[in-house]
Design an enzyme around this catalytic site. Structure first.
Site, mmCIF file in Angstrom:
data_model
loop_
_atom_site.group_PDB
_atom_site.id
_atom_site.type_symbol
_atom_site.label_atom_id
_atom_site.label_comp_id
_atom_site.label_asym_id
_atom_site.label_seq_id
_atom_site.Cartn_x
_atom_site.Cartn_y
_atom_site.Cartn_z
ATOM 1 N N GLY A 147 0.731 -1.211 -0.028
ATOM 2 C CA GLY A 147 -0.041 -0.060 0.067
ATOM 3 C C GLY A 147 0.762 1.161 0.013
ATOM 4 O O GLY A 147 1.943 1.137 -0.351
ATOM 5 N N CYS A 148 0.148 2.424 0.564
ATOM 6 C CA CYS A 148 0.917 3.462 0.530
ATOM 7 C C CYS A 148 2.130 3.830 0.971
ATOM 8 O O CYS A 148 2.776 4.952 0.792
ATOM 9 C CB CYS A 148 -0.255 4.871 0.919
ATOM 10 S SG CYS A 148 -1.817 4.604 -0.115
ATOM 11 N N ASN A 149 2.380 3.198 1.955
ATOM 12 C CA ASN A 149 3.579 3.268 2.883
ATOM 13 C C ASN A 149 4.821 2.406 2.180
ATOM 14 O O ASN A 149 5.873 2.566 2.817
ATOM 15 C CB ASN A 149 3.272 2.905 4.217
ATOM 16 C CG ASN A 149 2.980 1.187 4.361
ATOM 17 O OD1 ASN A 149 2.056 1.057 3.995
ATOM 18 N ND2 ASN A 149 3.744 0.457 5.063
ATOM 19 N N MET A 362 2.155 6.687 5.152
ATOM 20 C CA MET A 362 1.114 5.982 5.885
ATOM 21 C C MET A 362 0.579 5.050 5.015
ATOM 22 O O MET A 362 0.203 5.326 3.747
ATOM 23 C CB MET A 362 -0.063 6.919 6.565
ATOM 24 C CG MET A 362 0.569 8.202 7.572
ATOM 25 S SD MET A 362 1.359 9.335 6.422
ATOM 26 C CE MET A 362 0.085 10.263 5.941
#
Length: 375
Positions: A147-149, A362
């Site tokens: 994901g975004c992290n 995050m």
């Protein structure tokens, strides 16, 4: 503080890496170049309301009131196959980063390819290396589904590799194409995701200093293949908020026949509660506090998430100007968005030697990642 990266030296509850002295001295690691890429086609949020058929007043509000003006997407879905979309973006971003570093693809000694939208076998790392004719003996790693992290998470082990191989460039490439991942079921949950994410790729080239290439400060662009000039990566930290493990997730939608990304309403609250303790722990290892940080390159996770970061860290709005401008112009481009912010910081040409900066991302887990660097 010492610029030492020790793979696997993590506290079980804190997720720290790179703190303390290693039994074996490792080379300081500097950022040599950054590059980004987006699809040629872009749409205003008002246009996308019609494209996605949003009619519910609350759904329309997600599109028009989220701090986003425009996103780059490849529409309609299926117009370009997944492999082509991802490889085109990844190639452009990596070539841009290498160019800023004064390097060629054949110079790379290690490549980490990060994606949550481009799962395929063989992986994107092998496909990208074949396309760009890199050294076939170079190391590689695929980071899929974090994901975004994920981009910042991958940077830690890549920096460790570079520290152990002075003078040899390594790269992290983050590539996400949400154009084929949107779910159209009329739900508000789908509208939240459909209003937020954009397509894009970002790449960062790093290198451990050798005796003949002591880096300068103030720019990420190397002047030659032997230069390591650029900010020095100093330390990494992370936190896993296990109580919020379902706040950001991907699940398979049987009705739609595809995976869908789900964002729960408590995501900003999770970030607000945990951002400051993580950053303070990272900075304490260098004898610093938040007031010592001149530059913040934070993931553009959404209007409310960015506000949560600002509130938690006690920052002025201008401190996150790059994050909010990336959100405005591209939406949430997931794993590589912090590098879009970093590129905009470099383009300002305001960073001075000795100034400190922080990367922060995050993502699902819920997790927050951070890194400290110095110009």
């Amino acid at each position: 503080m010492d610029s030492v990266f020790v793979p696997g030296a993590r506290k079980a509850t804190e997720g720290r890496t790179g703190s303390g002295k290693s039994a074996t001295t490792r080379a300081p690691v500097r950022i040599s170049g950054v590059g980004t890429a987006v699809p040629a086609d872009s749409y205003t949020q008002r246009e996308l309301v019609d494209v996605f058929g949003a009619t519910d007043e609350r759904a329309v509000g997600f599109f028009l009131n989220g701090g986003i003006e425009r996103r780059h997407l490849t529409l309609p879905e299926g117009r370009v196959d997944k492999e082509t979309r991802h490889l085109d973006l990844a190639s452009r971003a990596l070539l841009g980063a290498l160019d800023r570093a004064g390097l060629a693809p054949r110079d790379l000694g290690y490549l980490a390819l990060v994606t949550s939208t481009g799962f395929m076998t063989p992986g994107l790392s092998a496909r990208l290396m074949a396309r760009l004719d890199t050294d076939p003996a170079a190391g590689r790693m695929d980071v899929v589904g974090m994901g975004c992290n994920a981009g910042l998470n991958a940077l830690g082990p890549v920096a460790s590799w570079a520290a152990g191989h002075p003078g040899r460039p390594a790269a992290v490439v983050c590539v996400e194409s949400f154009s084929g991942a949107f779910v159209h079921d009329g739900s508000l949950a789908a509208a939240v995701v459909n209003s937020l994410f954009g397509d894009g790729a970002a790449a960062l080239v790093v290198r451990g200093e050798d005796d003949g290439a002591k880096g300068g400060a103030g720019s990420s662009s190397g002047s030659s293949a032997g230069s390591s000039a650029g900010p020095e990566l100093l330390d990494f930290a992370s936190v896993l908020v296990a109580d919020a493990i379902g706040a950001m997730r991907v699940e398979f939608d049987r009705n739609q026949g595809k995976r869908r990304f789900v964002l729960e309403r408590d995501v900003p609250g999770v970030v607000r509660a945990h951002a400051a303790p993580l950053i303070d722990r990272l900075l304490a290892g260098a004898g610093l506090t938040r007031v010592d940080i001149a530059h913040w390159c934070v993931h553009s996770g959404g209007k409310k998430v960015v506000a949560a970061v600002r509130d938690s860290l006690g920052l002025e709005s201008t401190a996150l100007r790059h994050t909010t401008s990336v959100l405005r112009d591209f939406g949430n481009v997931s794993s590589g968005s912090f590098l879009f912010s970093y590129e905009r910081l470099l383009d300002e040409k305001i960073a001075e030697p000795g100034e400190y900066g922080v990367f922060m991302t995050m993502g699902p887990g819920s997790t927050i990642e951070a890194a400290l660097f110095r110009f």
